[in-house]
Design a protein around this motif. Sequence first.
Motif, mmCIF file in Angstrom:
data_model
loop_
_atom_site.group_PDB
_atom_site.id
_atom_site.type_symbol
_atom_site.label_atom_id
_atom_site.label_comp_id
_atom_site.label_asym_id
_atom_site.label_seq_id
_atom_site.Cartn_x
_atom_site.Cartn_y
_atom_site.Cartn_z
ATOM 1 N N GLU A 185 -8.901 1.305 -9.094
ATOM 2 C CA GLU A 185 -9.294 0.217 -9.975
ATOM 3 C C GLU A 185 -8.349 -0.973 -9.804
ATOM 4 O OE1 GLU A 185 -8.015 0.823 -14.322
ATOM 5 O OE2 GLU A 185 -8.390 2.850 -13.602
ATOM 6 N N ARG A 186 -8.831 -2.137 -10.181
ATOM 7 C CA ARG A 186 -8.032 -3.353 -10.050
ATOM 8 C C ARG A 186 -6.896 -3.297 -11.062
ATOM 9 N NH1 ARG A 186 -9.786 -9.448 -10.041
ATOM 10 N NH2 ARG A 186 -7.748 -10.324 -9.566
ATOM 11 N N ILE A 187 -5.712 -3.689 -10.632
ATOM 12 C CA ILE A 187 -4.526 -3.638 -11.481
ATOM 13 C C ILE A 187 -4.506 -4.869 -12.384
ATOM 14 C CG2 ILE A 187 -2.013 -3.555 -11.525
ATOM 15 C CD1 ILE A 187 -2.141 -2.175 -8.770
ATOM 16 N N PRO A 188 -4.559 -4.665 -13.714
ATOM 17 C CA PRO A 188 -4.561 -5.811 -14.627
ATOM 18 C C PRO A 188 -3.146 -6.308 -14.925
ATOM 19 C CG PRO A 188 -4.780 -3.791 -15.871
ATOM 20 C CD PRO A 188 -4.741 -3.398 -14.407
ATOM 21 N N GLY A 189 -3.047 -7.543 -15.408
ATOM 22 C CA GLY A 189 -1.766 -8.110 -15.819
ATOM 23 C C GLY A 189 -0.859 -8.486 -14.667
ATOM 24 N N ALA A 190 -1.435 -8.707 -13.506
ATOM 25 C CA ALA A 190 -0.627 -8.960 -12.312
ATOM 26 C C ALA A 190 0.171 -10.254 -12.405
ATOM 27 C CB ALA A 190 -1.524 -8.986 -11.081
ATOM 28 N N LEU A 191 -0.392 -11.287 -12.992
ATOM 29 C CA LEU A 191 0.315 -12.565 -13.137
ATOM 30 C C LEU A 191 0.977 -12.698 -14.501
ATOM 31 C CD1 LEU A 191 -2.276 -14.990 -11.529
ATOM 32 C CD2 LEU A 191 -0.081 -14.312 -10.581
ATOM 33 N N VAL A 198 0.856 -1.197 0.000
ATOM 34 C CA VAL A 198 0.000 0.000 0.000
ATOM 35 C C VAL A 198 0.892 1.248 0.000
ATOM 36 C CG1 VAL A 198 -1.741 1.304 1.268
ATOM 37 C CG2 VAL A 198 -1.889 -1.188 1.137
ATOM 38 N N GLY A 199 0.637 2.133 -0.962
ATOM 39 C CA GLY A 199 1.417 3.363 -1.094
ATOM 40 C C GLY A 199 2.645 3.220 -1.967
ATOM 41 N N LYS A 200 2.973 2.012 -2.407
ATOM 42 C CA LYS A 200 4.165 1.780 -3.232
ATOM 43 C C LYS A 200 3.865 2.034 -4.699
ATOM 44 C CE LYS A 200 7.032 0.097 -0.151
ATOM 45 N NZ LYS A 200 8.305 0.650 0.161
ATOM 46 N N LYS A 201 4.896 2.444 -5.431
ATOM 47 C CA LYS A 201 4.817 2.560 -6.878
ATOM 48 C C LYS A 201 5.332 1.257 -7.470
ATOM 49 C CE LYS A 201 5.821 7.501 -7.199
ATOM 50 N NZ LYS A 201 6.775 8.488 -7.741
ATOM 51 N N VAL A 202 4.611 0.706 -8.429
ATOM 52 C CA VAL A 202 5.042 -0.505 -9.130
ATOM 53 C C VAL A 202 4.836 -0.314 -10.624
ATOM 54 C CG1 VAL A 202 4.676 -2.140 -7.240
ATOM 55 C CG2 VAL A 202 2.786 -1.589 -8.742
ATOM 56 N N TYR A 259 3.541 4.239 -13.861
ATOM 57 C CA TYR A 259 3.500 3.352 -12.703
ATOM 58 C C TYR A 259 2.090 3.287 -12.133
ATOM 59 C CZ TYR A 259 3.891 7.926 -10.475
ATOM 60 O OH TYR A 259 3.694 9.231 -10.123
ATOM 61 N N TRP A 260 1.878 2.314 -11.275
ATOM 62 C CA TRP A 260 0.660 2.200 -10.470
ATOM 63 C C TRP A 260 1.017 2.557 -9.039
ATOM 64 C CZ3 TRP A 260 -4.312 0.884 -11.812
ATOM 65 C CH2 TRP A 260 -4.520 0.379 -13.087
ATOM 66 N N VAL A 261 0.162 3.292 -8.355
ATOM 67 C CA VAL A 261 0.289 3.519 -6.915
ATOM 68 C C VAL A 261 -0.731 2.595 -6.260
ATOM 69 C CG1 VAL A 261 0.092 5.147 -5.011
ATOM 70 C CG2 VAL A 261 1.047 5.892 -7.190
ATOM 71 N N TRP A 265 -5.315 -3.289 -6.070
ATOM 72 C CA TRP A 265 -6.005 -2.132 -6.612
ATOM 73 C C TRP A 265 -5.103 -0.912 -6.497
ATOM 74 C CZ3 TRP A 265 -8.032 -5.908 -3.611
ATOM 75 C CH2 TRP A 265 -9.144 -6.599 -4.098
ATOM 76 N N GLY A 266 -5.335 0.066 -7.371
ATOM 77 C CA GLY A 266 -4.531 1.270 -7.298
ATOM 78 C C GLY A 266 -4.938 2.313 -8.315
ATOM 79 N N HIS A 267 -4.070 3.320 -8.465
ATOM 80 C CA HIS A 267 -4.265 4.425 -9.408
ATOM 81 C C HIS A 267 -3.120 4.382 -10.415
ATOM 82 C CE1 HIS A 267 -7.404 6.267 -6.973
ATOM 83 N NE2 HIS A 267 -6.632 6.048 -5.908
#
Length: 114
Positions: free
Chosen positions: A99-105, A48-52, A66-68, A84-86
């Motif tokens: 929103e849910r982060i797509p492509g996670a796997l 939570v709060g991390k940029k990926v 990136y996603w936050v 989830w993130g922005h």
Amino acid sequence: MFASLARRSAVNVAESIKHLLPKDLPPSLVSKPGNLYEVLSRTPSGGVGKKVFQLRWQNKAIKDSYWVVTRSKFKCEGVHGKAWGHLYWKGKPVSQKEERIPGALKYTWAEGSS
């Protein structure tokens, strides 16, 4: 004499407990890029709060994207889950709502921004 005896004892103890130690570390303790859940589960806050970002963005020369992460749920020792993130694309916010982060796997992820 005592030093060599102590050294031999330490080696014997190490050999005797070697079978108790895990051969491979769990994904939550490996410090390399992986799927999104592996990267996020390594942090104490669950990311939570991390940029990926996806490593392929960096390979395509997409800068400052990136996603936050706003929340996450893990299962299977941090290998699967939901996050989830922005989204920030080229430095500008894309998503106003969480929103849910797509492509996670599907893709390889890392902390930071591309």
